[in-house]
Design a protein around this motif. Structure first.
Motif, short mmCIF file in Angstrom:
data_model
loop_
_atom_site.label_atom_id
_atom_site.label_comp_id
_atom_site.label_asym_id
_atom_site.label_seq_id
_atom_site.Cartn_x
_atom_site.Cartn_y
_atom_site.Cartn_z
N TYR A 1 0.83 -1.20 0.00
CA TYR A 1 0.00 0.00 0.00
C TYR A 1 0.87 1.26 0.00
O TYR A 1 0.64 2.18 -0.78
CB TYR A 1 -0.92 -0.01 1.22
CG TYR A 1 -1.67 1.28 1.42
CD1 TYR A 1 -2.85 1.54 0.71
CD2 TYR A 1 -1.20 2.26 2.29
CE1 TYR A 1 -3.53 2.73 0.89
CE2 TYR A 1 -1.88 3.45 2.47
CZ TYR A 1 -3.04 3.69 1.76
OH TYR A 1 -3.71 4.87 1.93
N TYR B 1 -1.66 -7.26 -6.38
CA TYR B 1 -2.54 -6.55 -5.45
C TYR B 1 -3.42 -5.63 -6.27
O TYR B 1 -2.92 -4.78 -7.01
CB TYR B 1 -1.72 -5.74 -4.45
CG TYR B 1 -0.98 -6.60 -3.45
CD1 TYR B 1 -1.41 -6.67 -2.14
CD2 TYR B 1 0.13 -7.34 -3.83
CE1 TYR B 1 -0.75 -7.46 -1.21
CE2 TYR B 1 0.80 -8.14 -2.90
CZ TYR B 1 0.36 -8.19 -1.61
OH TYR B 1 1.02 -8.98 -0.70
N LYS C 1 -8.09 1.45 -1.91
CA LYS C 1 -8.53 0.39 -0.99
C LYS C 1 -8.24 -0.97 -1.62
O LYS C 1 -8.62 -1.23 -2.76
CB LYS C 1 -10.03 0.53 -0.72
CG LYS C 1 -10.56 -0.54 0.19
CD LYS C 1 -12.05 -0.42 0.40
CE LYS C 1 -12.48 -1.54 1.33
NZ LYS C 1 -13.88 -1.81 1.27
N LEU C 2 -7.57 -1.84 -0.85
CA LEU C 2 -7.25 -3.19 -1.33
C LEU C 2 -8.54 -3.99 -1.48
O LEU C 2 -9.33 -4.10 -0.54
CB LEU C 2 -6.29 -3.88 -0.35
CG LEU C 2 -5.86 -5.30 -0.73
CD1 LEU C 2 -5.12 -5.32 -2.06
CD2 LEU C 2 -5.00 -5.89 0.38
N TYR D 1 -6.26 -2.74 -6.19
CA TYR D 1 -6.87 -1.69 -5.37
C TYR D 1 -7.90 -0.92 -6.19
O TYR D 1 -7.69 -0.71 -7.39
CB TYR D 1 -5.81 -0.67 -4.92
CG TYR D 1 -4.77 -1.21 -3.98
CD1 TYR D 1 -4.93 -1.08 -2.61
CD2 TYR D 1 -3.61 -1.80 -4.46
CE1 TYR D 1 -3.96 -1.55 -1.73
CE2 TYR D 1 -2.64 -2.27 -3.59
CZ TYR D 1 -2.83 -2.15 -2.23
OH TYR D 1 -1.87 -2.61 -1.37
#
Length: 146
Positions: A36, A105, A89-90, A107
């Motif tokens: 993040y 990942y 936001k993941l 998001y």
């Protein structure tokens, strides 16, 4: 003939590449925070225009060769289309062990202008180095970036 048609159909369906979603809870909070922070830092440089050269300790060799001009151009396109980055936001983590042996990942990102949902996608190699970052329109179904 029906049997042969069914066999061909089953073969085609079974060859479709599927991607395994990794439970967010199975990843350490330190790793989630590190990814993040990397993504946020990269997108925040678009706000500040204080671009930093990426270290080979943190990123793969190909990503460390990203020039400041390329970063500037990507930020110009992003700013023109979406405005300034606010947060992300993941949503999910994909295990891409079929392709590049990375975790991806995904998001959902929030910008000043959200005419469509935006995705920030970050690739992390098994050694923990960042292998890539892109932003594009969000799609609910994971579609590999080519």
């Amino acid at each position: 003939m029906r049997f042969l048609s069914l066999l061909v159909f089953l073969l085609l369906v079974s060859c479709k590449t599927t991607y395994r979603t990794v439970s967010i809870n199975s990843i350490s909070q330190n790793e989630i925070q590190r990814v993040y922070d990397f993504g946020k830092r990269m997108l925040e440089t678009c706000k500040t225009r204080k671009f930093i050269q990426l270290s080979q300790k943190e990123v793969t060799e190909s990503l460390s060769k990203l020039s400041l001009e390329e970063m500037q151009h990507a930020c110009d396109v992003l700013d023109e289309r979406n405005g300034k980055f606010i947060d992300m936001k993941l949503i999910e983590i994909i295990d891409d062990s079929f392709g590049s042996n990375t975790k991806i990942y995904r998001y959902k990102a929030n910008f000043e202008r959200n005419e469509f949902l935006n995705e920030v996608r970050i690739w992390v190699k098994p050694d923990g180095k960042f292998a890539g970052i892109i932003w594009k329109e969000w799609k609910d179904e994971y579609i590999p970036y080519k």
